[in-house]
Design an enzyme around this catalytic site. Structure first.
Site, PDB file in Angstrom:
ATOM      1  N   HIS A 132     -22.870  37.195  -7.175  1.00  0.00           N
ATOM      2  CA  HIS A 132     -21.578  37.428  -7.818  1.00  0.00           C
ATOM      3  C   HIS A 132     -21.234  36.337  -8.819  1.00  0.00           C
ATOM      4  O   HIS A 132     -20.065  36.182  -9.185  1.00  0.00           O
ATOM      5  CB  HIS A 132     -20.492  37.563  -6.738  1.00  0.00           C
ATOM      6  CG  HIS A 132     -20.790  38.666  -5.775  1.00  0.00           C
ATOM      7  ND1 HIS A 132     -20.614  39.997  -6.097  1.00  0.00           N
ATOM      8  CD2 HIS A 132     -21.311  38.647  -4.531  1.00  0.00           C
ATOM      9  CE1 HIS A 132     -21.002  40.747  -5.074  1.00  0.00           C
ATOM     10  NE2 HIS A 132     -21.434  39.947  -4.112  1.00  0.00           N
ATOM     11  N   ASN A 172       0.884  -1.173   0.000  1.00  0.00           N
ATOM     12  CA  ASN A 172       0.000   0.000   0.000  1.00  0.00           C
ATOM     13  C   ASN A 172       0.916   1.215   0.000  1.00  0.00           C
ATOM     14  O   ASN A 172       1.848   1.274   0.787  1.00  0.00           O
ATOM     15  CB  ASN A 172      -0.887  -0.006   1.261  1.00  0.00           C
ATOM     16  CG  ASN A 172      -1.648   1.305   1.435  1.00  0.00           C
ATOM     17  OD1 ASN A 172      -1.966   1.985   0.466  1.00  0.00           O
ATOM     18  ND2 ASN A 172      -1.925   1.667   2.678  1.00  0.00           N
ATOM     19  N   GLY A 173       0.630   2.186  -0.879  1.00  0.00           N
ATOM     20  CA  GLY A 173       1.462   3.389  -0.917  1.00  0.00           C
ATOM     21  C   GLY A 173       1.917   3.655  -2.342  1.00  0.00           C
ATOM     22  O   GLY A 173       1.353   3.111  -3.297  1.00  0.00           O
ATOM     23  N   GLU A 195     -20.321  20.865   2.966  1.00  0.00           N
ATOM     24  CA  GLU A 195     -20.355  19.450   3.341  1.00  0.00           C
ATOM     25  C   GLU A 195     -21.561  18.749   2.700  1.00  0.00           C
ATOM     26  O   GLU A 195     -21.453  17.618   2.236  1.00  0.00           O
ATOM     27  CB  GLU A 195     -20.376  19.329   4.875  1.00  0.00           C
ATOM     28  CG  GLU A 195     -20.553  17.930   5.429  1.00  0.00           C
ATOM     29  CD  GLU A 195     -19.464  16.943   5.037  1.00  0.00           C
ATOM     30  OE1 GLU A 195     -18.440  17.342   4.443  1.00  0.00           O
ATOM     31  OE2 GLU A 195     -19.655  15.742   5.291  1.00  0.00           O
ATOM     32  N   LYS A 235     -21.149  15.586   0.262  1.00  0.00           N
ATOM     33  CA  LYS A 235     -21.810  14.304   0.542  1.00  0.00           C
ATOM     34  C   LYS A 235     -22.579  13.836  -0.686  1.00  0.00           C
ATOM     35  O   LYS A 235     -22.485  12.690  -1.093  1.00  0.00           O
ATOM     36  CB  LYS A 235     -22.762  14.514   1.695  1.00  0.00           C
ATOM     37  CG  LYS A 235     -22.782  13.830   2.956  1.00  0.00           C
ATOM     38  CD  LYS A 235     -21.681  13.147   3.651  1.00  0.00           C
ATOM     39  CE  LYS A 235     -20.305  13.131   3.114  1.00  0.00           C
ATOM     40  NZ  LYS A 235     -19.232  13.360   4.031  1.00  0.00           N
TER      41      LYS A 235
END
Ligand code: AGP
Length: 610
Positions: free
Chosen positions: A506, A101-102, A483, A487
């Site tokens: 604006h 992993n990485g 948020e 979501k």
């Protein structure tokens, strides 16, 4: 992000154990999966593209058995999601396998060097170089070969390695990616996180950067980057397995939304001293003098946690009168921020393993800042590398879209802000007592929002075919609009934007027409009238208005197509209430569109690479 599991057991059940453990890592996001099992002095690997069920049936049909093995779920970074690129990867001899992993940043250079030395590569991945490197360094001792190999790696990694000559051994190593060792009775385990091993054991050891673990059936030895033995202290996990399971809900996300009243109570537990007018944060590691000295706060986070940081800016500026900057960790780390010695950095992260947040924290550490980690996972890198912590006590969050962890972050950050304000004398004892009384009411208020679930579902069904959504809010509810939009786009794949309502004129007002649903957070606040005006302005341009308002606000119906009522609370508490109907709205829209709510495409729960 990729998930790693491994086991060294006495029986022949490793394939089943690995699949069950990988299932617990599904939430991290993946596009292919594989296992390797040692059998009769050789290693057999099986890999499949797509869901784990594909791998599970291939394994089942194969009849493969064995006691030692490694498993992996891959989230493609280098090389397309194909069977050839799936892990485990082998060296040229086929006697060594690696799961990773990485990202290995210097893999091209290493690959070229190994190819020049005669190694033949099978995949397009960066990870495969590790298997070939280990082979080139192997002369009878796998731990030594791994130690020599990781000296050559640049980038981030958690790895698991096996050799066919060692039927009861796996070696794990990490740098900047999480890895834990699970300690069993006559059997031991390796995994990217504790949920993967919880069926087998609740005793784990969190590896530190640079550690190499030599895991045998009867023993575990850990050495540090210098090759010196490490005396490790096992951690007992207090989460129950059922906490990590769906408990009757169709999706983890819905379960986690419903857990929020309990999560708020848990995050508050033992922290509000109403009698003394104090907030107690035992692990903050900041003395009252330190708090009085703070000149500026830098908050860093990513995604949803960054939205919690935006709310915290309001809280800290309002309650403690300290200036606050909020940065995306991925941005801060690549500019020249003014981080002063003695400054306070707050790193917010559900997982505690987000690569960008960790990197930005380390920059702050070098600049001499104190670091407070606001985190949900005990033993995670962010917790271990922070001077002080506020644990958010949300329990394991499995749905990729963060819900309960976000709410617990808001509560934790509110408590921190009140503490800072009290110590600095901005808030009196009486102010804090009054805030405590109001905060204690939060779980009940969230419970009553959850009772609107059926109504929210009906509203959601009206808008499932929309192609775009706009979310607007003002003040402390502007981050909640962001948020809400995040979501919805994460789980329904509908394009959505969050905007401060005052900014509509604006630019975004040009988008409005009868096809665009606008979700407006319109609960009582100091500037309630102004946002009602913004709602009216959108409504007269034919936008469909879905309004979050306080129970009893009958007038709002005149400017709304749909109203979702929530209980009235003080403005500073309103983000914690108002986010809940937005979570439900996203959930029902996504569910109705047939989306994979818990594991949205392309997303990973724990973003351990930058
Ligand atoms: C939340 O719904 C997201 N999946 C994502 O934005 C997440 O918040 C972000 O990756 C940060 O994660 P962290 O809190 O674990 O650091």
């Amino acid at each position: 992000m990729c998930g790693i599991v491994g086991c060294v057991t006495a029986g022949a059940d490793a394939p089943r154990i690995l699949i069950e453990s990988l299932k617990r890592l599904e939430y991290r996001g993946y596009d292919s999966a594989g296992v390797a099992i040692i059998k009769d002095g050789a290693i057999e690997t099986m890999r499949e593209v797509g869901k784990l069920s594909n791998l599970e049936s291939t394994l089942g049909n194969s009849g493969l058995m064995g006691g030692t093995g490694l498993g992996h779920t891959r989230w493609a970074t280098h090389g397309r999601p194909t069977e050839v690129n799936a892990h485990p990867h082998r060296d040229g001899s086929g006697r060594i396998v690696v799961v990773h992993n990485g990202i290995i940043e210097n893999f091209r250079e290493l690959r070229k060097e190994l190819q020049d030395a005669g190694h033949e590569f099978a995949s397009d991945t960066d990870s495969e170089v590790i298997a070939h490197l280990v082979q080139s360094n192997f002369s009878g001792n796998l731990t030594e070969a791994v130690h020599a190999s990781i000296q050559r790696l640049q980038g981030a990694y958690a790895i698991g390695v096996m050799h066919a000559d060692e039927p009861e051994l796996i070696v794990g190593a990490r740098k900047d990616c999480p890895l834990v060792v699970g300690l069993g009775d006559g059997e031991n385990f390796l995994a990217s996180d504790v949920t993967a091993v919880m069926d087998q054991t609740t005793t784990v050891v969190y590896l530190d950067d640079g550690d190499i673990a030599t895991i045998r059936r009867e023993s575990v030895a850990i050495q540090n980057a210098q090759g010196e033995p490490v005396e490790f202290v096992p951690t007992k996990i207090s989460w129950s397995l059922s906490q990590a399971e769906r408990g009757g809900y169709p999706h983890f996300m819905l379960k986690e939304i419903h857990e929020q009243p309990t999560v708020i109570s848990d995050t508050l537990l033992g922290r509000l001293d109403e009698e003394e007018g104090e907030v107690r944060l035992e692990e903050l590691a900041l003395s009252d003098d330190d708090i009085r000295e703070i000149k500026r706060v830098n908050i860093i986070a990513c995604g949803t946690s960054w939205h919690a940081g935006q709310v915290a800016k309001f809280y800290i500026e309002q309650f403690a009168r300290i200036p606050v900057d909020v940065d995306y960790a991925s941005e801060l780390r690549y500019r020249s921020p003014v981080l002063e010695k003695g400054g306070l950095m707050i790193a917010i992260s559900q997982s505690g393993e987000t690569a960008d947040t960790i990197a930005a924290m380390r920059m702050a550490r070098e600049a001499g800042c104190s670091i407070v980690g606001v985190c949900n996972v005990i033993g995670s890198t962010i917790v271990r590398e922070s001077d002080g912590t506020i644990m958010t006590h949300a329990g394991p969050e499995i749905g990729v879209a963060s819900t309960k962890a976000f709410v617990s972050q808001l509560v934790a950050l509110l408590l921190l802000s009140i503490k800072l304000g009290r110590v600095r004398g901005v808030l009196t004892k009486e102010d804090v007592q009054e805030h405590c009384r109001k905060i204690r009411h939060l779980p009940k208020a969230v419970e009553s929002v959850l009772q609107t679930e059926n109504h929210v579902r009906k509203v959601a069904l009206k808008y499932v075919s929309a192609q775009d959504f706009l979310f607007i809010g003002r003040g402390v509810n502007y981050p909640i609009a962001l948020e809400g939009a995040l979501k919805l786009k994460e789980i329904s794949y509908i394009h959505a934007e969050g905007y401060p309502a005052g900014e509509m004129k604006h630019g975004p007002i040009a988008l409005l027409d009868e096809k665009l649903p606008v979700v407006a957070i319109c609960t009582k606040s100091a500037i309630y009238d102004k946002i009602v005006t913004n709602v009216e302005e959108a409504r007269v341009r034919d936008a469909k208005m879905i309004v979050i308002a306080n129970a009893g606000d009958e007038d709002i119906k005149e400017v709304a197509d749909d109203v979702i009522y929530v209980p009235e609370v003080d403005e500073f508490l309103s983000p914690i209430i108002n986010v809940v109907p937005l979570q439900l709205l996203s959930y029902f829209v996504a569910h109705e569109r047939g989306c994979d709510v818990d594991q949205p495409r392309n997303l990973a729960k724990s973003v351990t690479v930058e």
